[in-house]
Design an enzyme around this catalytic site. Structure first.
Site, short mmCIF file in Angstrom:
data_model
loop_
_atom_site.label_atom_id
_atom_site.label_comp_id
_atom_site.label_asym_id
_atom_site.label_seq_id
_atom_site.Cartn_x
_atom_site.Cartn_y
_atom_site.Cartn_z
N ARG A 1 0.70 -1.23 -0.07
CA ARG A 1 0.11 -0.03 0.22
C ARG A 1 1.10 1.23 -0.13
NH1 ARG A 1 1.70 1.41 5.02
NH2 ARG A 1 1.73 -0.18 6.27
N VAL B 1 2.89 5.96 4.98
CA VAL B 1 2.79 6.94 5.72
C VAL B 1 3.73 8.20 5.04
CG1 VAL B 1 2.76 8.29 7.95
CG2 VAL B 1 1.54 6.26 7.77
#
Lengths: 494, 167, 535
Positions: A295, A298
């Site tokens: 994914r 951050v």
């Protein structure tokens, strides 16, 4: 203008990352759908979206984990793709499947890859099989005694981890045989609680380890490139607080080696989407595969700042079947970038999360600075979500400049009403060891006391007291409410 | 008269010496010239102190001023020396009925430790129920009425142990 | 406006001699003031400490906003009365700022005779309340008094301007909308009980404060009832039973704190719009005034030199500079406020009287407060001047001055003799504030003149009776008259009797006037009666 790649994308997330994704969607001419729990109906990501719907749940987090509900909302709004952001359902294979089954595009890898990389053990086996170095380790057998015996055999220190999950939950370091069994049981309990999967495993613990990760993009057909590495060694409670790209003091040869290793893994997995391959790097230059995050990360902005690549855009283009946006040769490092995670926590009380209300938010504005956030004045900071409030990302032509700029921006940043680690981050950046690039995951523990605030000088105290006094209505009225000529005459007595 | 502020657990005294041509404050016995007060309210301001401009951000948070100055955030509380104004003295030892009525329910018993504001007794008078709270922190010495009993205005319903008895 | 060009030579022998003379006078004034303020018998100081009471001045200081002025009035009241037993007439009165509001503070002084009211105490309190009425200044009473000084009851109690006047003034103040607050630190007995009783707000200190018409001994004597102070008039009784007092306070500090909070609730005054500029310090050093006032009252000096050391930027617009030159008239600013100044530069002649009357009318037309700087030996006398109507012209000036609607302020700079005192707004003419310099002398005539006059009368009397003139008797009369006059002429005597609102250091004149003018603007201006007559 050509037709947008998608008509409408639902963002199954909240906070700064939802806002970050929407910014790119907007730039690409794609409508956005936000979801929120009732508690956040006024949140910035909701106001920023073209459309939004409430999701319900026992807790705000539960609402954001409710796959069926989110799919239903996406349908209702006519979204043709879903971006999961990070955390929540971003690495949930069932979610990826459900999105695909609903006839929508999941902006991420396919469910199979998520499942493969989501399980630490299968991921590790896959990596090992494709020539990616892994640390000596022992797998769970279901029998604690057997596990303890095998683990002890590979030698101490050992790192105990949850098989499913990340974020430091269920992790501990064991230095001798005595503590091993108990640590394994505690880790297993925590893993059960957080991830619903109590399996733990143990591996060689590298002393003074550095956390190096490589940003990759894969097209799903075996094509993969890297966007260089990030260093995320400065951590507290096993969670990153400062990340930078590129890593400091990394020889070009080692950089090439690590990056090539990550591309190899992505390519072998026929990885589709942006992903991150995490490594542990020892002082001796040996590095071991840690895990792959399937994914957006951050800390992706530091990579964006040094490469000029919009990673969200790349994710969307790949998901739309447009393949990789560039070749490996097209990726270059320009300068240095540092990200600081601004968290609602108290560094003086072991980084315990803090709550409050944002009374004032003053953000420095510079063309070298990104302040990734979804904060608004008056917003309540509760314990419902992760304590990370925002990310402050600064770019510089050199690491020194990036450090200086980050410190300057942190000092100027004013986020008042909830205790944060802002000043602590500045102290870390300003520490000689950080400036020297002498980083490892034990940095915070090692330099602990030196990072706490020094006592105030008399002059500073007076300034703070004067500034505070003038903020109190009672005092300010007394200063400004004196009639003339009395104010001008002053404390005269006859 | 001066003000007392608390910063980092320490108490400080601050008062005004002069207002013109600029503000002069006495902070812990030392004079400080403030050439620019900055504007009022929450936000970024500039303080002219000792001939030098100091930028800071400030916000009011409950009884606190949060001040971010010189890259550090500080919380400063204002000491209200008379927060119990008018309540001090022996009068606090007894809970008197504010009006005639009936005891509906008791929420405490003798010997209970109570904190100021804790519910002690619910009474009913003129068809209205009223919850009578503890007037200070303390220990219940005696409850003089039971549920269902009536009382007149100013009758003592609950007695707390006198402050001196605690010592 | 032009700056006054000072002709003063600060290096002259005359300047230095005058300065030395006046600094000696000032030192004596400060010494007397210091004694009146602070010198108390040790047992009284100890008693207050034992009772946990603050000294009255400490109460006043804690009540005032920090870093703001306090213009104390009549600090030497009663300094020549009662053998000095009532310093400052046992009370502190002054104007200051509390919670951002201009107020007049009146504090009993329990450190002398339990704060008992002497006749001059009553006079001082009544004057304070008159000031409050004339200037619409809210009043804060700091009550701590044993009541009237019974040995002198005939001078305290019965007459029109005695104790009853205090309560009459309190009542009228309230009716006028001028607020009053009493902080009861000690006992308020008998009439004194009406001070908190007639105040719009009051606070009482638990334990030491008490309010009752008759104290426990009086109650015992009258009815045989035995009762404690607390039961009879203590803080809890009055704030929870009788409702006579509003707020109980656990300590003097808390009472002051509550008092400040009460004042903070009061509406801010809407003053009338007196012309005001940005204030400017005088261009000349005010301390040079000490070298201007001569060492002998008979010596003349130029009042412009004084004006130059009081007004903003030493700027002065002189009116009719070539006419009636013994009275200087003109416009100036004091702490920014536009004022019309009338200052004596010699005896008042016909033309100077007419000029003064005319200028007073101009100031009334222009809404400009008047400041009188007195140094006057009187209106010119003699056949020629009577023939020219000096009495008629003086009457015009007195009429114009008396009927002024603008506030008036008088400073007694050096001498005030005869009818000149009237024309120049002496005490009888309701100057809002009247201050004296410590060198000042006041009387219907000087000591020498009075002694000469009485000696002349005596000699004539002896001659009429066919007696031989007894030179020794005449000389004795002369000496006696002169010395009696001399004492009563002094500023200390005047201020002791409250003929003024206090002696001030000449250097403080500017601040005192600034605060006084500011206070005066709270009261609305009356309507003008006539236009300006060119007399």
């Amino acid at each position: 203008m050509t037709a947008p790649l998608f008509n409408k994308v639902l963002i199954a997330n909240r906070g700064e990352i939802a806002c970050r994704i929407m910014a790119t969607l907007k730039a690409m001419g794609i409508a956005s759908v936000a979801i929120c729990h009732r508690a956040e109906a006024q949140a910035r990501h909701v106001r920023m979206a073209n459309e939004w719907s409430e999701v319900t749940g026992e807790t705000p987090v539960a609402a954001h984990l409710d796959i069926a509900q989110i799919i239903a909302v996406a349908r209702k709004h006519g979204a043709d793709a879903i971006h999961p952001g990070y955390g929540f359902l971003s690495e949930n294979a069932a979610f990826a499947s459900a999105v695909a089954d609903a006839g929508m595009t999941f902006i991420g890898p396919d469910a199979k890859t998520i499942a493969l990389m989501g399980d630490k053990i299968s991921a590790r086996n896959f990596a090992e099989a494709h020539g990616v170095a892994v640390a000596p380790s022992v797998m769970p057998t279901g029998d604690v005694d057997d596990f303890v015996e095998k683990a002890a055999a590979i030698g101490f220190p050992l790192l105990i981890k949850a098989a499913a999950g990340g974020g430091g939950k269920g992790m501990s370091i064991v230095r001798d045989a005595q503590g091993l069994a108990q640590a394994a049981r505690i880790a297993s309990g925590e893993a059960e609680r957080y991830f619903g999967d109590g399996r733990v495993y143990a591996e060689t613990y590298v002393e003074r380890p550095r956390h190096i990760e490589v940003q990759v993009l894969g097209d799903g057909e075996g094509g993969a490139i890297h966007l260089f590495e990030r260093e995320c060694s400065v951590q507290r409670r096993f969670q990153k607080i400062i990340e930078e790209a590129p890593a400091a003091n990394l020889s070009p040869a080692l950089r090439d080696e690590i990056c090539a290793s990550a591309v190899r893994l992505a390519s072998a997995a026929k990885y589709r989407n942006a992903g991150t391959v995490e490594y542990i790097l020892g002082a001796d230059g040996r590095f071991f595969f840690l895990e792959m995050n399937t994914r957006l990360q951050v800390e992706h902005p530091v990579t964006e700042m040094i490469t000029g690549v919009d990673l969200v855009r790349a994710q969307i283009e790949i998901a739309a079947g447009h393949g990789l946006p560039m070749t490996q040769d097209g990726v270059r490092i320009d300068g240095h970038a540092i990200e600081c995670r601004i968290c609602a926590e108290d560094p003086e009380r072991d980084f315990m999360p803090e709550t409050g209300v944002i009374r004032y938010l003053g953000v420095p504005e510079e063309n070298w600075l990104r302040f990734e956030n979804a904060l608004t004045r008056g917003q309540k900071i509760t314990a419902d979500f992760d304590p990370m409030l925002a990310k402050l990302v600064a770019h510089g032509s050199s690491r020194d400049e990036a450090v200086d700029r980050s410190i300057a921006a942190l000092r100027e940043l004013a986020l008042l009403g909830v205790k944060t680690n802002t000043d602590y981050l500045a102290a870390v950046l300003d520490h000689p060891a950080f400036r020297a690039g002498d980083l490892h995951t034990g940095f915070v523990a090692m330099h602990g006391d030196a990072l706490l605030p020094a006592s105030l000088s008399g002059q500073e105290k007076a300034q703070v007291l004067a500034a505070a006094a003038l903020g109190f209505r009672e005092f300010r009225d007394l200063v400004t409410g004196t009639p003339e000529p009395h104010a001008a005459i002053g404390g005269w007595r006859n | 008269m001066g003000f007392r502020l608390i910063l980092d657990g320490e108490e400080h005294e601050i008062t005004i010496i002069r207002r013109r041509p600029h503000l002069v404050l006495d902070i812990d016995g030392e004079k400080h010239e403030i050439t620019d007060l900055g504007s009022d309210g929450d936000g970024r301001h500039e303080l002219g102190a000792a001939g030098q401009a100091v930028g800071f951000a400030r916000a009011t948070h409950g009884n606190l001023q949060i001040v971010r100055l010189n890259g550090r955030t500080h919380e400063v509380a204002l000491v209200d020396p008379f927060s119990d104004a008018g309540d001090a003295g022996g009068a606090l030892d007894v809970l008197r009925a504010p009006m005639p009525g009936t005891v509906i329910s008791l929420h405490c018993k003798a010997g209970d430790a109570v904190r100021r504001g804790d519910p002690l007794v619910t009474i009913e008078s003129m068809k209205l129920q009223t919850l009578l709270p503890a007037m200070r922190d303390g220990t219940i010495a005696e409850i003089l009425r039971t549920e269902g009993e009536t009382f007149d205005k100013d009758e003592v319903i609950v007695r707390l142990e006198a402050e001196s008895e605690k010592a | 406006m032009r700056k006054i060009q000072s002709m003063l030579s600060t290096s002259s022998a005359e300047f230095r001699a005058y300065e030395a003379h006046n600094r000696r006078i000032l030192a004596e004034f400060r010494e007397r003031q210091e004694a009146a303020r602070h010198k108390r018998p040790q047992r009284d100081i100890d008693r207050l400490a034992r009772q946990g009471k603050m000294r009255p001045r400490e109460r006043v200081e804690k009540l005032l906003d920090p870093g703001t002025p306090f213009l104390e009035l009549s600090s030497l009241a009663a300094n020549m009365a009662y053998d000095g037993d009532s310093p400052s007439a046992s009370s502190i009165v002054g104007i200051g700022v509390v919670s951002g509001r201009e107020v007049i503070i009146r504090a009993d002084d329990p450190s002398v005779k339990g704060g008992a009211w002497y006749p001059l105490t009553v006079k001082k309190i009544v004057r304070a309340l008159d000031i409050a009425m004339e200037n619409r200044l809210p009043v804060i009473h700091l009550c701590d008094s044993a009541g009237g000084f019974l040995q002198l009851q005939s001078e305290v109690f019965p007459d029109r301007h005695m104790a009853g006047r205090i309560f009459r003034n309190q009542s009228l103040l309230s009716k006028m909308g001028v607020k009053q607050l009493s902080l009861v630190f000690g006992h308020c007995t008998a009439g004194g009980a009406y001070i908190p009783g007639l105040s719009d707000y009051n606070v009482i200190v638990r334990g030491t404060g008490a309010v009752f018409l008759g104290g426990p001994p009086l109650v015992k004597a009258a009815t045989g009832e035995e009762v404690t102070v607390e039961e009879l008039g203590g803080a809890d009784m009055h704030t929870s039973v009788s409702g006579t007092c509003d707020y109980p306070a656990a300590s003097e500090e808390e009472a002051i704190h509550i008092g400040r909070e009460i004042v903070a609730q009061w509406d801010r005054p809407r003053k009338w719009d007196c012309q005001r500029e940005t204030p400017e310090d005088p261009a000349y050093d005010p301390e040079e005034i000490y070298g201007i006032i001569p060492d002998d009252i008979k010596k003349q000096f130029d009042m412009r030199e004084i004006i130059a050391r009081i007004v903003d930027g030493s700027r002065f617009h002189e009116y009719q500079p070539n006419y009636g030159t013994t009275l200087i008239c003109g416009f100036a600013n004091i702490w920014g406020y536009k004022v019309g100044i009338l200052a004596n530069n010699g005896v008042l002649f016909n033309d100077s009287s007419l000029k003064g009357g005319h200028f007073i009318e101009l100031c009334n037309q222009n809404n400009t407060p008047l400041v009188f700087l007195q140094n006057i030996t009187g209106y010119m006398i003699g056949r020629e001047y009577e023939r020219r109507g000096i009495t008629k012209d003086g009457a015009k000036m007195i009429m114009a001055q008396s009927c002024s609607r603008v506030p008036k302020f008088t400073v007694m700079c050096n001498g005030s003799f005869g009818a000149g005192n009237y024309g120049m707004c002496g005490r009888a003419f309701d100057a809002r504030f009247l201050f004296s310099w410590p060198n000042h002398q006041i009387g219907v005539m000087g000591g020498d003149q009075a002694a000469n006059t009485l000696a002349e009368v005596k000699i004539n009397q002896m001659k009429r009776n066919g007696e031989a003139v007894d030179q020794a008797a005449v000389k004795a009369l002369w000496e006696q008259t002169r010395s009696a006059y001399q004492e009563q002429l002094s500023a200390y005597y005047a201020t002791s009797e409250l003929w003024d609102d206090g002696i001030i250091d000449p250097v403080d004149t500017r601040n005192a006037l600034g605060i006084a003018i500011s206070a005066s603007l709270n009261a609305p201006l009356g309507d003008p009666g006539y236009g300006v007559f060119r007399f």
